[in-house]
Design an enzyme around this catalytic site. Structure first.
Site, PDB file in Angstrom:
ATOM      1  N   THR A 126       0.803  -1.154   0.031  1.00  0.00           N
ATOM      2  CA  THR A 126       0.047  -0.041   0.122  1.00  0.00           C
ATOM      3  C   THR A 126       0.826   1.288   0.033  1.00  0.00           C
ATOM      4  OG1 THR A 126      -1.400   1.349   1.613  1.00  0.00           O
ATOM      5  CG2 THR A 126       0.033  -0.633   2.580  1.00  0.00           C
ATOM      6  N   ASP A 127       0.358   2.241  -0.337  1.00  0.00           N
ATOM      7  CA  ASP A 127       0.962   3.671  -0.434  1.00  0.00           C
ATOM      8  C   ASP A 127       0.931   4.246   0.956  1.00  0.00           C
ATOM      9  OD1 ASP A 127      -1.745   4.223  -0.285  1.00  0.00           O
ATOM     10  OD2 ASP A 127      -1.653   5.894  -1.594  1.00  0.00           O
ATOM     11  N   GLU A 128       0.218   3.551   1.855  1.00  0.00           N
ATOM     12  CA  GLU A 128       0.124   4.049   3.250  1.00  0.00           C
ATOM     13  C   GLU A 128       1.789   4.009   3.776  1.00  0.00           C
ATOM     14  OE1 GLU A 128      -2.918   3.408   5.753  1.00  0.00           O
ATOM     15  OE2 GLU A 128      -4.219   3.806   4.177  1.00  0.00           O
ATOM     16  N   TYR A 151      -1.463  -0.666  11.061  1.00  0.00           N
ATOM     17  CA  TYR A 151      -2.013  -1.159   9.849  1.00  0.00           C
ATOM     18  C   TYR A 151      -0.737  -0.831   8.796  1.00  0.00           C
ATOM     19  CZ  TYR A 151      -3.302  -1.705   4.712  1.00  0.00           C
ATOM     20  OH  TYR A 151      -3.462  -1.985   3.630  1.00  0.00           O
ATOM     21  N   LYS A 155       2.401  -3.487   7.084  1.00  0.00           N
ATOM     22  CA  LYS A 155       2.599  -3.486   5.820  1.00  0.00           C
ATOM     23  C   LYS A 155       3.778  -3.024   5.356  1.00  0.00           C
ATOM     24  CE  LYS A 155      -0.131  -4.676   3.058  1.00  0.00           C
ATOM     25  NZ  LYS A 155      -0.631  -5.843   2.928  1.00  0.00           N
TER      26      LYS A 155
HETATM   27  P1  NAD Z   1     -10.013  -7.181   2.578  1.00  0.00           P
HETATM   28  O1  NAD Z   1     -10.017  -6.840   4.090  1.00  0.00           O
HETATM   29  O2  NAD Z   1     -11.207  -6.975   1.748  1.00  0.00           O
HETATM   30  O3  NAD Z   1      -9.915  -8.623   2.311  1.00  0.00           O
HETATM   31  C1  NAD Z   1      -8.718  -9.324   3.222  1.00  0.00           C
HETATM   32  C2  NAD Z   1      -8.683 -10.871   2.882  1.00  0.00           C
HETATM   33  O4  NAD Z   1      -7.931 -11.652   3.474  1.00  0.00           O
HETATM   34  C3  NAD Z   1     -10.071 -11.705   3.523  1.00  0.00           C
HETATM   35  O5  NAD Z   1     -10.843 -12.146   2.481  1.00  0.00           O
HETATM   36  C4  NAD Z   1      -9.737 -12.176   4.586  1.00  0.00           C
HETATM   37  O6  NAD Z   1     -10.543 -13.199   5.196  1.00  0.00           O
HETATM   38  C5  NAD Z   1      -8.292 -12.786   4.143  1.00  0.00           C
HETATM   39  N1  NAD Z   1      -7.663 -13.193   5.314  1.00  0.00           N
HETATM   40  C6  NAD Z   1      -7.349 -12.155   6.221  1.00  0.00           C
HETATM   41  N2  NAD Z   1      -6.504 -12.681   7.175  1.00  0.00           N
HETATM   42  C7  NAD Z   1      -6.098 -13.806   6.757  1.00  0.00           C
HETATM   43  C8  NAD Z   1      -5.257 -15.056   7.207  1.00  0.00           C
HETATM   44  N3  NAD Z   1      -4.474 -14.992   8.222  1.00  0.00           N
HETATM   45  N4  NAD Z   1      -4.993 -16.173   6.176  1.00  0.00           N
HETATM   46  C9  NAD Z   1      -5.643 -16.283   5.191  1.00  0.00           C
HETATM   47  N5  NAD Z   1      -6.617 -15.211   4.602  1.00  0.00           N
HETATM   48  C10 NAD Z   1      -6.505 -14.092   5.526  1.00  0.00           C
HETATM   49  O7  NAD Z   1      -8.581  -6.298   1.768  1.00  0.00           O
HETATM   50  P2  NAD Z   1      -8.435  -5.726   0.624  1.00  0.00           P
HETATM   51  O8  NAD Z   1      -9.172  -4.385   0.639  1.00  0.00           O
HETATM   52  O9  NAD Z   1      -8.987  -6.651  -0.711  1.00  0.00           O
HETATM   53  O10 NAD Z   1      -6.962  -5.596   0.505  1.00  0.00           O
HETATM   54  C11 NAD Z   1      -6.217  -6.580  -0.049  1.00  0.00           C
HETATM   55  C12 NAD Z   1      -4.603  -6.419  -0.216  1.00  0.00           C
HETATM   56  O11 NAD Z   1      -4.499  -5.137  -0.892  1.00  0.00           O
HETATM   57  C13 NAD Z   1      -4.291  -6.189   1.437  1.00  0.00           C
HETATM   58  O12 NAD Z   1      -2.920  -6.682   1.489  1.00  0.00           O
HETATM   59  C14 NAD Z   1      -4.083  -4.603   1.722  1.00  0.00           C
HETATM   60  O13 NAD Z   1      -3.071  -4.514   2.348  1.00  0.00           O
HETATM   61  C15 NAD Z   1      -3.765  -4.168   0.116  1.00  0.00           C
HETATM   62  N6  NAD Z   1      -4.266  -2.858  -0.290  1.00  0.00           N
HETATM   63  C16 NAD Z   1      -5.570  -2.655   0.022  1.00  0.00           C
HETATM   64  C17 NAD Z   1      -5.976  -1.498  -0.704  1.00  0.00           C
HETATM   65  C18 NAD Z   1      -7.403  -0.726  -0.382  1.00  0.00           C
HETATM   66  O14 NAD Z   1      -7.611   0.376  -0.741  1.00  0.00           O
HETATM   67  N7  NAD Z   1      -8.182  -1.527   0.043  1.00  0.00           N
HETATM   68  C19 NAD Z   1      -5.018  -0.371  -1.381  1.00  0.00           C
HETATM   69  C20 NAD Z   1      -3.755  -1.048  -1.405  1.00  0.00           C
HETATM   70  C21 NAD Z   1      -3.336  -2.141  -0.958  1.00  0.00           C
HETATM   71  O1  DAU Z   2      -4.176   4.187   0.552  1.00  0.00           O
HETATM   72  C1  DAU Z   2      -4.319   2.628   0.419  1.00  0.00           C
HETATM   73  C2  DAU Z   2      -4.967   2.059   1.616  1.00  0.00           C
HETATM   74  O2  DAU Z   2      -6.344   2.761   1.432  1.00  0.00           O
HETATM   75  C3  DAU Z   2      -5.052   0.590   1.852  1.00  0.00           C
HETATM   76  O3  DAU Z   2      -4.062   0.378   2.487  1.00  0.00           O
HETATM   77  C4  DAU Z   2      -5.951   0.316   2.950  1.00  0.00           C
HETATM   78  O4  DAU Z   2      -6.350  -1.216   2.877  1.00  0.00           O
HETATM   79  C5  DAU Z   2      -7.328   1.023   2.620  1.00  0.00           C
HETATM   80  O5  DAU Z   2      -8.095   0.692   3.928  1.00  0.00           O
HETATM   81  C6  DAU Z   2      -7.326   2.681   2.667  1.00  0.00           C
HETATM   82  O6  DAU Z   2      -6.928   3.008   3.832  1.00  0.00           O
HETATM   83  P1  DAU Z   2      -7.476   4.604   4.043  1.00  0.00           P
HETATM   84  O7  DAU Z   2      -7.308   4.841   5.397  1.00  0.00           O
HETATM   85  O8  DAU Z   2      -7.165   5.497   3.235  1.00  0.00           O
HETATM   86  O9  DAU Z   2      -8.944   4.292   3.922  1.00  0.00           O
HETATM   87  P2  DAU Z   2     -10.413   4.594   4.589  1.00  0.00           P
HETATM   88  O10 DAU Z   2     -11.309   3.933   3.457  1.00  0.00           O
HETATM   89  O11 DAU Z   2     -10.431   4.155   5.796  1.00  0.00           O
HETATM   90  O12 DAU Z   2     -10.417   6.041   4.648  1.00  0.00           O
HETATM   91  C7  DAU Z   2     -10.321   6.737   3.467  1.00  0.00           C
HETATM   92  C8  DAU Z   2     -10.406   8.362   4.116  1.00  0.00           C
HETATM   93  O13 DAU Z   2     -11.564   8.957   4.751  1.00  0.00           O
HETATM   94  C9  DAU Z   2      -9.629   8.726   5.325  1.00  0.00           C
HETATM   95  O14 DAU Z   2      -8.964  10.149   5.181  1.00  0.00           O
HETATM   96  C10 DAU Z   2     -10.256   8.468   6.354  1.00  0.00           C
HETATM   97  C11 DAU Z   2     -11.548   9.036   6.001  1.00  0.00           C
HETATM   98  N1  DAU Z   2     -12.783   8.471   6.763  1.00  0.00           N
HETATM   99  C12 DAU Z   2     -12.874   7.139   6.437  1.00  0.00           C
HETATM  100  C13 DAU Z   2     -14.020   6.475   7.247  1.00  0.00           C
HETATM  101  C14 DAU Z   2     -14.043   4.959   7.297  1.00  0.00           C
HETATM  102  C15 DAU Z   2     -13.966   9.043   7.095  1.00  0.00           C
HETATM  103  O15 DAU Z   2     -13.758  10.618   7.151  1.00  0.00           O
HETATM  104  N2  DAU Z   2     -14.747   8.693   7.795  1.00  0.00           N
HETATM  105  C16 DAU Z   2     -14.858   7.520   7.946  1.00  0.00           C
HETATM  106  O16 DAU Z   2     -16.178   6.716   8.456  1.00  0.00           O
END
Ligand code: NAD
Ligand code: DAU
Length: 337
Positions: A126-128, A151, A155
């Site tokens: 992730t970019d985080e 988190y 990562k």
């Molecule tokens: P998500 O939370 O929707 O899904 C996570 C999945 O992993 C679920 O199906 C869960 O059951 C499974 N899981 C969790 N713990 C596990 C374990 N110990 N063993 C096996 N399976 C397990 O997550 P997502 O949003 O699909 O993110 C997927 C990946 O992409 C993550 O690694 C996250 O850090 C990364 N990522 C997410 C975002 C975003 O915006 N959502 C952005 C950049 C990177």
């Molecule tokens: O940047 C990539 C990341 O994006 C991934 O690595 C993470 O898995 C994914 O959860 C996401 O993280 P963020 O913290 O950026 O996403 P989130 O959707 O939780 O929040 C996006 C923005 O919105 C952040 O500035 C917080 C704000 N927010 C979020 C929630 C859930 C609110 O203002 N209110 C809310 O209820």
């Protein structure tokens, strides 16, 4: 080509599996190892469940015996590690599971892949990990790591661990770092699906702090196409940033989705800020575009429309994922905020 996808029942992993199984022949064979935490949902894979090229394995990436036997027996050509505890707010409330899965789980997979000499290991990050980025900069792959939440720290740690396996053991590891994804099947704890589902119920939309935090939005299928391009054309030992090149403040995102569902802006409710809240994410994706030819195809306007349409058409999916555990999480994170 045989893939071992971990976390394939989640939001991005399931989109990746649906994408590669819709490729023209020769189709890959996909193994999906998922623990089915609150975020894992086999409904997300209903369209491929009967595909002879797909197999689901219910299990934990921290389970060394299971992971070692699976990789030893199946000998995948590539492991794509999506499995993670992925939500920042949950990592603040309860950091332990985050480090268990994101760090120990990645270590367990790397060790099994090393033992069985898996030809490619793609670690999805992730970019985080770069933390908040000052205007006017964009983080490239050489930017310092400044994670601000449990988190993002987990990562960053797992990225460094994965890259150390390339340096030390010459294991063909690649790390990808994507910006904020959105699209269908996203669990309604993240900004966009939470706000859409609350708006559809005319419930308040909790905006953290002043709502001027900036995220770079990437449609989930664009992210999955980038991962596929990196598997095919990325170089071992490298990091690839994957951004949507679409920076918006949270308030702007929420305004647009309220407009799309036809609900008033008065539903927005400012609430106490997230601790350690990163102000701005900004990513340079120049390297992945130059080396693989990938570029994002779905504009934010089009992606938001597809996403809103999907949530409006799938009330039963939303109702099921919002029942049970979700209610206690919502209470814990938002009550009295
Ligand atoms: P998500 O939370 O929707 O899904 C996570 C999945 O992993 C679920 O199906 C869960 O059951 C499974 N899981 C969790 N713990 C596990 C374990 N110990 N063993 C096996 N399976 C397990 O997550 P997502 O949003 O699909 O993110 C997927 C990946 O992409 C993550 O690694 C996250 O850090 C990364 N990522 C997410 C975002 C975003 O915006 N959502 C952005 C950049 C990177
Ligand atoms: O940047 C990539 C990341 O994006 C991934 O690595 C993470 O898995 C994914 O959860 C996401 O993280 P963020 O913290 O950026 O996403 P989130 O959707 O939780 O929040 C996006 C923005 O919105 C952040 O500035 C917080 C704000 N927010 C979020 C929630 C859930 C609110 O203002 N209110 C809310 O209820």
């Amino acid at each position: 080509m045989k893939f071992l996808v971990t976390g394939g029942a989640g939001f991005i992993g399931s989109a990746f599996i649906r994408l590669v199984l819709s490729d023209p022949p020769p189709k890959p064979y996909v193994l999906n190892l998922d623990k089915l935490t609150y975020a894992g949902n086999l409904e997300n894979l209903a369209s491929v469940a009967g595909d002879p090229c797909y197999r689901f394995i219910h299990g934990d990436i921290c389970d060394g015996a299971l992971v070692n036997a699976l990789i030893g027996d199946e000998k995948p050509d590539v492991i794509v590690n999506f499995a993670a505890e992925s939500h920042v707010d949950r990592s603040i409330l309860s950091p332990a599971p985050v480090f268990e899965t994101n760090l120990r789980g990645t270590f367990t997979l790397l060790e099994a892949a090393r033992a069985h000499q898996t030809p490619r290991f793609v670690h999805i990050s992730t970019d985080e990990v770069y933390g908040s980025i000052e205007l006017p900069y964009q983080a490239n792959e050489d930017f310092p790591l400044r994670p601000a939440s449990p988190y993002s720290a987990s990562k960053a740690a797992s990225d460094l661990l994965a890259l150390s396996y390339f340096i030390t053991y010459r294991m063909p590891v690649i790390v990808t770092r994507a910006s904020n994804n959105y699209g269908p099947y996203q669990f309604p704890e993240k900004l966009i699906p939470l706000m859409i589902s609350n708006a559809l119920e005319s419930k308040p939309l909790p905006i953290y702090g002043d709502g001027m935090h900036i995220r770079d939005w990437l449609y989930v299928d664009d992210h999955c196409r980038a991962i596929r391009a990196v598997i095919e054309r990325g170089r071992p030992g490298e990091i690839y940033n994957i951004g949507g090149n679409r920076a918006l403040t949270n308030i702007e995102v929420v305004r647009r989705l309220l407009q799309a569902v036809g609900k008033p802006e008065s539903l927005m409710k400012p609430v106490a800020d997230r601790p350690g809240h990163d102000r701005r994410y900004a990513l340079s994706s120049e390297k992945v575009m130059r080396e693989t030819g990938w570029h994002p195809q779905v504009s934010f306007e089009e992606g938001l429309k597809r996403t809103v349409d999907w949530y409006q058409s799938n009330p039963a999916w939303i109702a099921r994922v919002k029942s049970g555990e979700y209610q206690s999480y919502y209470q814990q994170n938002y009550a009295g905020r």
